[in-house]
Design an enzyme around this catalytic site. Structure first.
Site, mmCIF file in Angstrom:
data_model
loop_
_atom_site.group_PDB
_atom_site.id
_atom_site.type_symbol
_atom_site.label_atom_id
_atom_site.label_comp_id
_atom_site.label_asym_id
_atom_site.label_seq_id
_atom_site.Cartn_x
_atom_site.Cartn_y
_atom_site.Cartn_z
ATOM 1 N N ASP A 48 0.990 -1.138 0.094
ATOM 2 C CA ASP A 48 -0.027 0.148 -0.054
ATOM 3 C C ASP A 48 0.834 1.320 -0.002
ATOM 4 O O ASP A 48 1.837 1.495 0.717
ATOM 5 C CB ASP A 48 -0.884 -0.024 1.179
ATOM 6 C CG ASP A 48 -2.350 0.964 1.206
ATOM 7 O OD1 ASP A 48 -2.293 1.311 -0.088
ATOM 8 O OD2 ASP A 48 -2.772 1.111 2.193
ATOM 9 N N HIS A 99 -3.372 14.200 0.792
ATOM 10 C CA HIS A 99 -3.330 13.400 1.950
ATOM 11 C C HIS A 99 -2.063 13.481 3.042
ATOM 12 O O HIS A 99 -2.102 13.704 3.946
ATOM 13 C CB HIS A 99 -3.710 12.159 1.442
ATOM 14 C CG HIS A 99 -3.610 11.044 2.861
ATOM 15 N ND1 HIS A 99 -4.643 11.055 3.682
ATOM 16 C CD2 HIS A 99 -2.983 9.981 2.797
ATOM 17 C CE1 HIS A 99 -4.639 9.970 4.460
ATOM 18 N NE2 HIS A 99 -3.355 9.365 3.936
ATOM 19 N N GLU A 107 -10.520 4.544 4.207
ATOM 20 C CA GLU A 107 -9.394 5.145 3.440
ATOM 21 C C GLU A 107 -9.981 5.007 1.894
ATOM 22 O O GLU A 107 -9.945 3.868 1.595
ATOM 23 C CB GLU A 107 -8.236 4.896 3.706
ATOM 24 C CG GLU A 107 -7.692 5.173 5.074
ATOM 25 C CD GLU A 107 -5.804 5.158 5.076
ATOM 26 O OE1 GLU A 107 -5.289 5.613 4.111
ATOM 27 O OE2 GLU A 107 -5.490 4.537 6.304
ATOM 28 N N GLU A 161 -9.500 4.659 -1.580
ATOM 29 C CA GLU A 161 -8.238 4.204 -2.325
ATOM 30 C C GLU A 161 -8.581 3.695 -3.572
ATOM 31 O O GLU A 161 -9.756 3.114 -3.540
ATOM 32 C CB GLU A 161 -7.211 3.415 -1.708
ATOM 33 C CG GLU A 161 -6.547 3.828 -0.002
ATOM 34 C CD GLU A 161 -5.473 2.956 0.271
ATOM 35 O OE1 GLU A 161 -4.908 2.395 -0.744
ATOM 36 O OE2 GLU A 161 -5.104 3.264 1.398
ATOM 37 N N ASP A 182 -9.058 0.919 2.644
ATOM 38 C CA ASP A 182 -8.064 0.407 3.301
ATOM 39 C C ASP A 182 -8.418 0.746 4.926
ATOM 40 O O ASP A 182 -7.865 1.737 5.449
ATOM 41 C CB ASP A 182 -6.623 0.974 3.080
ATOM 42 C CG ASP A 182 -5.474 0.478 3.970
ATOM 43 O OD1 ASP A 182 -5.776 -0.790 4.407
ATOM 44 O OD2 ASP A 182 -4.537 1.088 4.095
ATOM 45 N N ARG A 211 -7.141 4.435 13.510
ATOM 46 C CA ARG A 211 -6.306 5.432 13.951
ATOM 47 C C ARG A 211 -5.554 5.603 15.121
ATOM 48 O O ARG A 211 -4.406 5.844 15.218
ATOM 49 C CB ARG A 211 -6.848 6.726 13.617
ATOM 50 C CG ARG A 211 -7.308 6.949 12.370
ATOM 51 C CD ARG A 211 -6.422 6.785 11.253
ATOM 52 N NE ARG A 211 -7.008 7.208 9.842
ATOM 53 C CZ ARG A 211 -6.564 7.234 8.725
ATOM 54 N NH1 ARG A 211 -5.151 6.497 8.751
ATOM 55 N NH2 ARG A 211 -7.051 7.630 7.600
ATOM 56 N N GLN A 239 -3.080 2.482 15.059
ATOM 57 C CA GLN A 239 -2.026 2.881 14.268
ATOM 58 C C GLN A 239 -1.087 4.073 14.881
ATOM 59 O O GLN A 239 0.272 3.929 14.559
ATOM 60 C CB GLN A 239 -2.575 3.361 13.052
ATOM 61 C CG GLN A 239 -1.572 3.997 11.855
ATOM 62 C CD GLN A 239 -2.404 4.393 10.489
ATOM 63 O OE1 GLN A 239 -3.522 4.592 10.718
ATOM 64 N NE2 GLN A 239 -1.514 4.909 9.647
ATOM 65 N N LYS A 244 -3.854 -1.696 10.542
ATOM 66 C CA LYS A 244 -4.436 -1.935 9.314
ATOM 67 C C LYS A 244 -4.848 -3.433 8.834
ATOM 68 O O LYS A 244 -5.515 -3.508 7.895
ATOM 69 C CB LYS A 244 -3.188 -1.339 8.208
ATOM 70 C CG LYS A 244 -2.721 -0.043 8.366
ATOM 71 C CD LYS A 244 -3.703 0.910 7.511
ATOM 72 C CE LYS A 244 -3.048 2.299 7.437
ATOM 73 N NZ LYS A 244 -3.897 3.130 6.653
ATOM 74 N N THR A 285 -9.028 -5.020 4.663
ATOM 75 C CA THR A 285 -9.036 -4.350 3.358
ATOM 76 C C THR A 285 -10.259 -4.996 2.342
ATOM 77 O O THR A 285 -9.914 -6.028 1.973
ATOM 78 C CB THR A 285 -7.575 -4.481 2.767
ATOM 79 O OG1 THR A 285 -6.804 -3.870 3.788
ATOM 80 C CG2 THR A 285 -7.554 -3.421 1.646
ATOM 81 N N GLU A 297 -8.927 13.357 8.082
ATOM 82 C CA GLU A 297 -8.742 14.631 7.576
ATOM 83 C C GLU A 297 -10.041 15.296 7.597
ATOM 84 O O GLU A 297 -10.154 16.608 7.952
ATOM 85 C CB GLU A 297 -8.468 14.161 5.903
ATOM 86 C CG GLU A 297 -6.879 13.637 5.626
ATOM 87 C CD GLU A 297 -6.760 13.421 4.391
ATOM 88 O OE1 GLU A 297 -6.303 14.220 3.564
ATOM 89 O OE2 GLU A 297 -6.969 12.140 3.992
#
Length: 420
Positions: free
Chosen positions: A130, A137, A203, A205, A237, A241, A244, A257, A261, A368
């Protein structure tokens, strides 16, 4: 205007003749998996087409690649075979070609209503990497955690950053995601918290699906890299948080993570995306020679994220972004992946990283959008800082042509409570 098929393609469909994305499905629960392409509201069973001898071009004529439980063997054959298949299928499905159109028995075997098809992972994913290729971002995340003066580390502008993900937890769209448990960042001098993630995120992606791989020790030239990419899928993904943030120093993402996915069931080929290619952003400083492309391009793919909050009937669009915002191209990502001699294999998945645009409404994750939970987003009668149990997240992606769309369908998943 678009091409015309004898199979009805509703207005606004993601799956006209210009697309023909590849997937794998079961027509019945006890049926073996088989490859297919999507057209309108139907899937075309490629094992039936192959058994009828309708792939009569040199490469595919004697191949059993469409009698496999996944697409990997087809991917290994490379672009000449992909082009053969595309040309054959566009002809067979066209309004003017009688071979399939006028054979009721063949049509009844080959065309399955999409709502009757059980979609499966289209590829056997051996490895999954990834990347972190959206400048917007990277800047937003860096600003949140390090401040605007140190938002993006200098190496980010020199190479496509990535981490090695977990292939075993890649799941097909529609699969529920169980809230992960783990350690989270302590407050002050307290010990770290352990339990269900309190900051679960999506996320936005996409991911490149590798076609022919490369031998160990033999890198792929950046200008040849497109020949090693079969197509793209939507990818979520999922990210915890809090887990992480506590674990990622010094070796990067791990349990935050690897719990899940999600990918869309249909792989849209680069050939179908080619009419929507566009210039990639100018890279400054210029990349090192091994990453310098003769033609550096992205694709104009509109992306959106919807959340259906737990207990509500309505879904709410919270993000509208575009694939063209990627700073590092998918071909640069693949070339960099192999520059040290790493061998990629057919079916490997290369995620782009979160795709955020320059405006707040184009940010590609809740980290974000809420600025790390400070500014909750509105979802009708409720708000969200991060995902709650029962929330469903849906990604859409498509390219807008002249009278047709080339789309990916949806990529969705619902959050279930943590296991006990």
């Amino acid at each position: 205007m678009g091409l015309k098929s004898f199979v009805e393609v509703p207005a606004g469909s993601h799956f006209p003749l210009e697309n023909l994305p590849y997937g794998v499905f079961k027509p019945e629960p006890n049926s073996p998996p088989r490859p297919a392409v999507a057209v309108g509201n139907h899937v075309l069973d490629l094992s039936v087409i192959a058994s009828a001898g309708l792939f009569d071009e040199p490469i595919l004529k004697n191949s059993d690649c469409f009698n496999q439980p996944n697409l990997n063997k087809f991917l290994e054959l490379g672009r000449p075979a992909w082009k053969e298949a595309r040309a054959t299928l566009q002809k067979l499905l066209s309004a003017t070609e009688p071979t399939l159109r006028d054979s009721a028995s063949l049509r009844s075997k080959a065309l399955v209503p999409m709502d009757k098809a059980q979609m499966l992972l289209p590829i056997a994913v051996g490895d999954y990497s990834d990347f972190f290729s959206s400048m917007h971002h990277a800047k937003n995340c860096g600003t949140i955690f390090r401040g605007p003066e140190n938002a993006i580390n200098p190496n980010w502008f020199q190479l496509p950053i990535a981490y090695h993900g977990r292939a075993s937890s890649i799941v097909i769209s529609g699969t529920d995601i169980i809230r992960p448990r783990g350690q989270a960042h302590p407050t002050g001098n307290s010990p770290p918290y352990f339990g269900p993630s309190r900051r679960l995120d999506f996320e936005l992606e996409m991911a490149a699906v590798v076609g022919p791989g490369n031998e160990l020790g033999k890198p792929i030239d950046v200008n040849d890299a497109a020949g090693h990419i079969f197509g793209l899928v939507l990818m979520n993904d999922w990210s915890a948080r809090d887990i992480q943030a506590w674990e990622y120093v010094p070796l990067g993402p791990f349990l935050g993570k690897s719990f899940g996915t999600t990918v869309s069931p249909w792989i849209v080929t680069l050939d179908a995306l080619e009419p929507f290619s566009c210039d990639a952003p100018i890279q400054n400083p210029p990349p090192l020679p091994y990453l310098a492309e003769k033609t550096s391009k992205n694709y104009d793919i509109s992306l959106e994220v919807l959340i259906k909050p737990a207990g509500q009937e309505d879904s709410f669009v919270i993000t509208r972004s575009n694939f063209k915002h990627l700073y590092w191209t998918i071909t640069q990502q693949l070339a960099h992946h192999t520059i040290n001699g790493c061998n990629l294999r057919s079916g490997d998945l290369l995620g782009t990283g979160t795709i955020s645009g320059p405006e707040p409404e184009s940010f590609g994750c809740l980290l974000e959008l809420t600025w790390n939970g400070q500014n909750p987003v509105s979802l009708g009668a409720t708000t969200r800082r991060f995902l709650e149990d029962g929330d469903e997240v849906v990604f859409n992606g498509f390219c807008k042509g002249d009278g047709y769309n080339v789309g990916f369908g949806t990529c969705s998943g619902k959050i279930l409570p943590a296991s006990t």
